[in-house]
Design a protein around this motif. Structure first.
Motif, PDB file in Angstrom:
ATOM      1  N   VAL A 188      13.544  58.575 -37.086  1.00 46.18           N
ATOM      2  CA  VAL A 188      13.712  57.944 -35.766  1.00 46.18           C
ATOM      3  C   VAL A 188      13.019  56.591 -35.750  1.00 46.18           C
ATOM      4  O   VAL A 188      13.578  55.590 -35.295  1.00 46.18           O
ATOM      5  N   ASP A 189      11.801  56.554 -36.277  1.00 39.59           N
ATOM      6  CA  ASP A 189      11.026  55.316 -36.282  1.00 39.59           C
ATOM      7  C   ASP A 189      11.706  54.207 -37.088  1.00 39.59           C
ATOM      8  O   ASP A 189      11.689  53.048 -36.704  1.00 39.59           O
ATOM      9  N   LEU A 190      12.319  54.572 -38.197  1.00 42.44           N
ATOM     10  CA  LEU A 190      12.922  53.578 -39.087  1.00 42.44           C
ATOM     11  C   LEU A 190      14.358  53.216 -38.724  1.00 42.44           C
ATOM     12  O   LEU A 190      14.808  52.120 -39.040  1.00 42.44           O
ATOM     13  N   CYS A 191      15.059  54.122 -38.073  1.00 39.18           N
ATOM     14  CA  CYS A 191      16.499  53.915 -37.874  1.00 39.18           C
ATOM     15  C   CYS A 191      16.909  53.494 -36.461  1.00 39.18           C
ATOM     16  O   CYS A 191      18.013  52.983 -36.281  1.00 39.18           O
ATOM     17  N   LEU A 192      16.067  53.733 -35.479  1.00 35.48           N
ATOM     18  CA  LEU A 192      16.422  53.357 -34.110  1.00 35.48           C
ATOM     19  C   LEU A 192      15.679  52.098 -33.693  1.00 35.48           C
ATOM     20  O   LEU A 192      14.568  51.846 -34.161  1.00 35.48           O
ATOM     21  N   ASN A 193      16.282  51.341 -32.787  1.00 35.90           N
ATOM     22  CA  ASN A 193      15.557  50.191 -32.257  1.00 35.90           C
ATOM     23  C   ASN A 193      14.415  50.704 -31.380  1.00 35.90           C
ATOM     24  O   ASN A 193      14.458  51.844 -30.907  1.00 35.90           O
TER      25      ASN A 193
END
Length: 164
Positions: free
Chosen positions: A97-102
């Motif tokens: 989530v941290d790496l893939c979402l804005n």
């Protein structure tokens, strides 16, 4: 605008670091469980005495499906998995989530995940201290990771909710 809280380097770096620590702790828990199942005489590094034994906790009936999934759905049900396996997935999901979402999309998701982690920690902490009457340093470490992630993710959420 609110300032982002951090522990060591930055809010994001600290969240990433703690997620990786959560994965490592969960993998170690899995290692202890598997070794103890293969060899009942196995003594883990986190087994200090009869009241401070992570292997006793990690092989208890509460170490799968949080102690109640098996009762509800059956011992061999697909959802009655090891808690440490769920921990591995949970912390990997944090990283994803941290790496893939804005940031504006990630912040509320991470906050909800943190609240879920704290609620799980409270439940398992109750089981640990009052039901099993044990002190598991591995378990307590995950509770600390979850608490710190809640702190960081709450700050992250507040910071990004004010910018929208």
């Amino acid at each position: 605008m609110t300032e982002l809280a951090y522990l060591f380097i930055s809010n994001m770096a600290d969240r990433m670091f703690l997620s990786v620590v959560g994965v490592v702790i969960s993998v170690y828990s899995l290692y202890v469980e598997l070794q103890k199942e293969k060899n009942p005489n196995f003594r883990a590094a986190c087994d200090f005495n009869d009241k401070m034994s992570c292997s006793r906790v990690l092989t208890s009936k509460y170490a799968r499906g949080f102690g109640f999934v098996g009762k509800l759905l059956g011992r061999d049900h697909l959802l009655n998995v090891r808690n440490c396996n769920l921990g591995i997935l949970f912390y990997l999901a944090y990283l994803t989530v941290d790496l893939c979402l804005n940031p504006w999309s990630a912040a509320p998701v991470l906050l909800v995940m943190s609240v879920m982690g704290i609620l799980t920690s409270l439940y398992l902490g109750f089981i640990l201290f009052y039901v099993l009457q044990d002190v598991c340093v591995v378990c307590i470490s995950t509770y600390c990771v979850n608490g710190l992630l809640l702190y960081l993710n709450y700050s992250y959420y507040c910071h990004h909710s004010h910018r929208h």
